[in-house]
Design a protein around this motif. Structure first.
Motif, mmCIF file in Angstrom:
data_model
loop_
_atom_site.group_PDB
_atom_site.id
_atom_site.type_symbol
_atom_site.label_atom_id
_atom_site.label_comp_id
_atom_site.label_asym_id
_atom_site.label_seq_id
_atom_site.Cartn_x
_atom_site.Cartn_y
_atom_site.Cartn_z
ATOM 1 N N LYS A 39 -0.037 2.160 -6.421
ATOM 2 C CA LYS A 39 0.984 2.474 -5.512
ATOM 3 C C LYS A 39 0.682 3.279 -4.449
ATOM 4 O O LYS A 39 0.971 2.988 -3.352
ATOM 5 N N PHE A 40 0.162 4.393 -4.900
ATOM 6 C CA PHE A 40 -0.366 5.517 -3.850
ATOM 7 C C PHE A 40 -1.470 4.841 -2.787
ATOM 8 O O PHE A 40 -1.525 5.060 -1.719
ATOM 9 N N SER A 42 -2.115 1.542 -2.214
ATOM 10 C CA SER A 42 -1.601 0.386 -1.388
ATOM 11 C C SER A 42 -0.632 0.963 -0.242
ATOM 12 O O SER A 42 -0.617 0.547 0.916
ATOM 13 N N GLY A 43 -0.192 2.174 -0.485
ATOM 14 C CA GLY A 43 0.781 3.046 0.566
ATOM 15 C C GLY A 43 -0.255 3.604 1.802
ATOM 16 O O GLY A 43 0.288 3.399 2.669
ATOM 17 N N ARG A 44 -1.301 4.024 1.262
ATOM 18 C CA ARG A 44 -2.393 4.411 2.280
ATOM 19 C C ARG A 44 -2.974 3.366 3.078
ATOM 20 O O ARG A 44 -3.160 3.721 4.320
ATOM 21 N N LYS A 46 -1.378 0.580 3.626
ATOM 22 C CA LYS A 46 -0.085 0.168 4.903
ATOM 23 C C LYS A 46 -0.056 1.371 5.617
ATOM 24 O O LYS A 46 0.271 0.674 7.030
ATOM 25 N N ALA A 47 -0.232 2.541 5.575
ATOM 26 C CA ALA A 47 0.043 3.470 6.752
ATOM 27 C C ALA A 47 -1.274 3.350 7.627
ATOM 28 O O ALA A 47 -0.972 3.418 8.713
#
Length: 140
Positions: A39-40, A42-44, A46-47
C-alpha cells in the motif's frame, strides 16, 4: 485412562497450542507488513503521478515571467531559484529530484518531466518503474 496417558495427551495438546500461537505471532505480522509495504509503494507511485501535472502550472508561471521555459541545464531548480517552488517540491516521493528536459524529446514544443521510481535508475517494474509526463499527460 492412566495417569501417564493423561500427561502425554496434556503435553501434546500444550505443544500443539504453543506451536499454533507461535505461528500466529510470526505469520500475521509478516502478512500485515507485506500488505502495508504494498500500500505504501502504490501510494508513492500515485503521488509521483500526481506531482508531474502540477509542474505544468509552475513551468507556465516561469515561462510567463522569463519568456521561455527553463533549459535542461537549469532544470526544475530554476523554479526554486525563481521562488515558484521550494526545494522539497521538486523531489519525487523517493527523495530524488524529478528529471526535466526542454525541449522535450517526446514533443519539442513542450518539456519532459520524469522520475526513475524507487530505484532511481532508468527502467524497472512496479515501484521501480519510470513515471513520466509523456505517458501521464497523454489525452488518448
Amino acid at each position: 485412562m492412566k495417569t501417564s496417558s493423561i500427561i502425554k495427551v496434556t503435553i501434546i495438546a500444550t505443544l500443539t497450542a504453543l506451536i499454533t500461537i507461535t505461528i500466529f505471532i510470526f505469520a500475521v505480522p509478516a502478512g500485515c507488513q507485506l500488505y502495508i509495504k504494498h500500500k505504501f509503494s502504490s501510494g508513492r507511485i500515485k503521488a509521483a503521478k500526481m506531482q508531474i501535472p502540477r509542474f505544468s502550472l509552475s513551468l507556465e508561471t516561469y515561462q510567463e515571467s522569463h519568456g521561455t521555459y527553463p533549459s535542461t541545464t537549469q532544470g526544475l531548480q530554476a523554479l526554486v531559484n525563481a521562488n515558484i517552488l521550494k526545494d522539497r517540491d521538486i523531489l519525487d516521493p523517493w527523495g530524488n529530484t524529478f528529471n526535466y528536459r526542454f525541449p522535450g524529446k517526446a514533443d519539442p514544443a513542450v518539456f519532459d518531466i520524469w522520475s526513475y521510481g524507487a530505484n532511481g535508475v532508468e527502467g524497472g517494474t512496479g515501484e521501480d518503474a519510470d513515471i513520466n509526463s509523456w505517458d501521464e499527460l497523454r489525452l488518448d
